[in-house]
Design an enzyme around this catalytic site. Structure first.
Site, short mmCIF file in Angstrom:
data_model
loop_
_atom_site.label_atom_id
_atom_site.label_comp_id
_atom_site.label_asym_id
_atom_site.label_seq_id
_atom_site.Cartn_x
_atom_site.Cartn_y
_atom_site.Cartn_z
N GLN A 1 0.95 -1.25 -0.08
CA GLN A 1 -0.11 0.04 0.04
C GLN A 1 1.01 1.42 0.06
O GLN A 1 0.42 2.40 0.16
CB GLN A 1 -0.77 -0.03 1.27
CG GLN A 1 -2.17 -0.69 1.23
CD GLN A 1 -3.19 -0.39 0.30
OE1 GLN A 1 -2.90 0.33 -0.50
NE2 GLN A 1 -4.45 -0.95 0.53
N ASP B 1 -9.92 20.57 9.11
CA ASP B 1 -10.46 19.09 9.31
C ASP B 1 -10.40 19.21 10.81
O ASP B 1 -10.56 20.18 11.68
CB ASP B 1 -9.65 18.19 8.66
CG ASP B 1 -10.44 16.97 8.24
OD1 ASP B 1 -11.00 16.22 9.07
OD2 ASP B 1 -10.85 16.90 7.17
N ASP C 1 5.30 10.08 7.87
CA ASP C 1 4.93 10.31 6.51
C ASP C 1 4.27 11.92 6.36
O ASP C 1 4.20 12.19 5.25
CB ASP C 1 3.93 9.35 6.08
CG ASP C 1 4.41 8.01 6.05
OD1 ASP C 1 5.70 7.92 6.27
OD2 ASP C 1 3.62 7.03 5.96
N HIS D 1 -9.64 11.58 10.98
CA HIS D 1 -10.09 12.08 9.59
C HIS D 1 -9.07 12.92 9.01
O HIS D 1 -8.57 12.98 8.03
CB HIS D 1 -11.33 12.73 9.84
CG HIS D 1 -12.03 13.09 8.58
ND1 HIS D 1 -12.02 14.32 7.72
CD2 HIS D 1 -12.95 12.08 7.87
CE1 HIS D 1 -12.93 14.18 6.86
NE2 HIS D 1 -13.35 13.14 6.59
N SER E 1 -14.82 12.57 1.32
CA SER E 1 -13.53 13.05 2.06
C SER E 1 -12.47 12.77 1.59
O SER E 1 -11.51 13.35 1.64
CB SER E 1 -13.95 12.72 3.63
OG SER E 1 -14.77 13.59 4.52
#
Length: 421
Positions: free
Chosen positions: A116, A146, A155, A183, A361
């Site tokens: 991934q 957000d 990262d 989120h 989103s």
């Protein structure tokens, strides 16, 4: 330019100290809510400056919006009393929330899965199934409004330029944007995660800078005045620092907020490009949420990792515009503009790990990242020219699958899927 250990400092929003809200429990055991003392945010305005000044002194100021009035917190009895004052206009400030299909991730991981490193959505937007490392976005800022961002995530930490909290009572708190929901961290990752030490996950534009603005609480919801204040702050920062900024708002509400509408228009007039989630109320027509429904915001629909009729498929949950405007290639209020990967999206998580989530989103930061990548190659371009380029690229990859999807501009996928190439 990246700043991992030093955040830029800016002028705080001006506000007066908020009067403490009523909410103490009664001696007989009744709750504040049972007494009608539950508090909520309201917008107060008046053409009579003396009345407005008196109201500010009596109730306190949370956010000052000058010609639009001010916001404050009060209980139901205070609100009812204020409504009887014919010299004042008062209305409740609407709440907005995150735009994902579930409050919990489909799957969470403590370590990054090697398969991934470049998630399917990143490969799709690059149109390269063998992609091993995305590039681009240098010098462009992506403001993620957000639930906050874990700015220490391996990262993301190299990309952080600003970290601010707009959810506190009166002022903007610099160097604070803690994400306890997940989120915001996930959204930021899809836009610009840089792979960390080479063993992490990548976003669309890993060289872009992150402005992490916390405008939603730990429950994923927040007031429109805080969001509007953040939008205006982004615009003012873009002007003051003479820099290019893309706003990502993976949040929404079924109702329009005048404060947010005016803030979006203000930011757009200042050269900021605003990208917003279409919403997750599909496949019904006329279901685009705000601020995505606004003409000065790019509304993004969600695609699934499913090829049907030769193209990716629009997810059923993705909100739709109106079929009556199909084929006109004109952005009207309530239209979808662009589609992007939004289902089972793998990205960074607030715990320092990773997760997979679905929703418009998740589609939105793919477009924000793409916008940053394109803008970095031509910083002399205006936000309107950049928007036109995104539309042009979307037309080149028409979406023909999913409820409402059709040849050309349609109410499900908009102009199409904008990609790197």
């Amino acid at each position: 330019m990246k700043r991992s250990a030093k955040f830029l400092t800016s002028v705080m929003l001006t506000a007066t100290l908020l009067v403490p809200a009523m909410g103490v429990g009664a001696a007989n055991g009744e709750t504040a809510q049972q007494q009608g003392n539950e508090t909520f945010r309201v917008l107060v305005d008046s053409a009579n400056q003396n009345e407005l000044k008196n109201a500010k002194g009596k109730y306190g100021v949370h956010r000052e919006f000058n010609s639009e009035g001010f916001t404050t917190t009060m209980n139901a009895k205070q609100f009812e009393a204020l409504q009887k004052n014919k010299n004042l206009s008062v209305e409740k400030v609407p709440e907005f929330s995150i735009e994902e299909t579930s409050s919990k991730p489909e799957a969470a991981y403590s370590a990054m899965a090697a398969s991934q490193s470049v998630p399917w959505g990143i490969k799709a937007i690059y149109n390269d199934s063998a992609l091993t490392k995305p590039t681009g976005g240098a010098g462009i800022n992506i403001a993620v409004l957000d639930t906050g961002v874990n700015v220490n995530h391996t990262d993301l930490k190299n990309n952080v330029e600003q970290c601010k909290d707009f959810t506190t009572t009166t002022t903007v708190v610099n160097n604070s944007c803690v994400d306890r929901q997940g989120h915001g961290t996930h959204v930021a990752g899809s836009a610009l995660a840089d792979g960390g030490t080479g063993t992490g996950v990548y976003g669309v534009a890993p060289s872009a800078d992150l402005w992490a603005y916390k405008v939603l609480g730990d429950d994923g919801s927040g007031y429109s005045d805080d969001i509007a204040a953040a939008i205006r702050h982004v615009a003012d920062q873009a002007t003051a620092l003479n820099t290019k900024v893309v706003i990502n708002m993976s949040l929404g509400s079924s109702g329009e907020s005048s404060l947010i509408t005016n803030a979006v228009n203000y930011a757009y007039s200042k050269g900021v490009l605003v990208i917003a989630a279409a919403g997750n109320s599909g496949p019904y027509q006329g279901s685009i949420g705000y601020p995505g429904a606004l003409q000065n915001a790019v509304a993004v629909a969600a695609l699934e990792n499913v090829i049907q009729n030769g193209t990716y498929r629009v997810a059923d949950y993705s909100s739709r515009g109106y079929s009556s405007t199909d084929g006109d290639y004109v952005i009207n209020k309530g239209d979808v503009e662009i589609s992007a990967p939004g289902s089972s999206v793998y990205s960074t998580w607030y715990t320092g790990g990773y997760s997979s989530i679905s929703g418009t989103s998740m589609a939105t930061p793919h477009v924000a990242g793409l916008a940053a990548k394109i803008w970095a190659t031509n910083t002399s371009a205006s936000n309107t020219q950049l928007r036109a380029e995104l539309q042009k690229r979307a037309k080149a990859y028409d979406i023909l699958s999913g409820s409402g999807a059709a040849v050309g501009d349609d109410y499900a996928s908009g102009f199409g899927f904008a990609r790197v190439r």
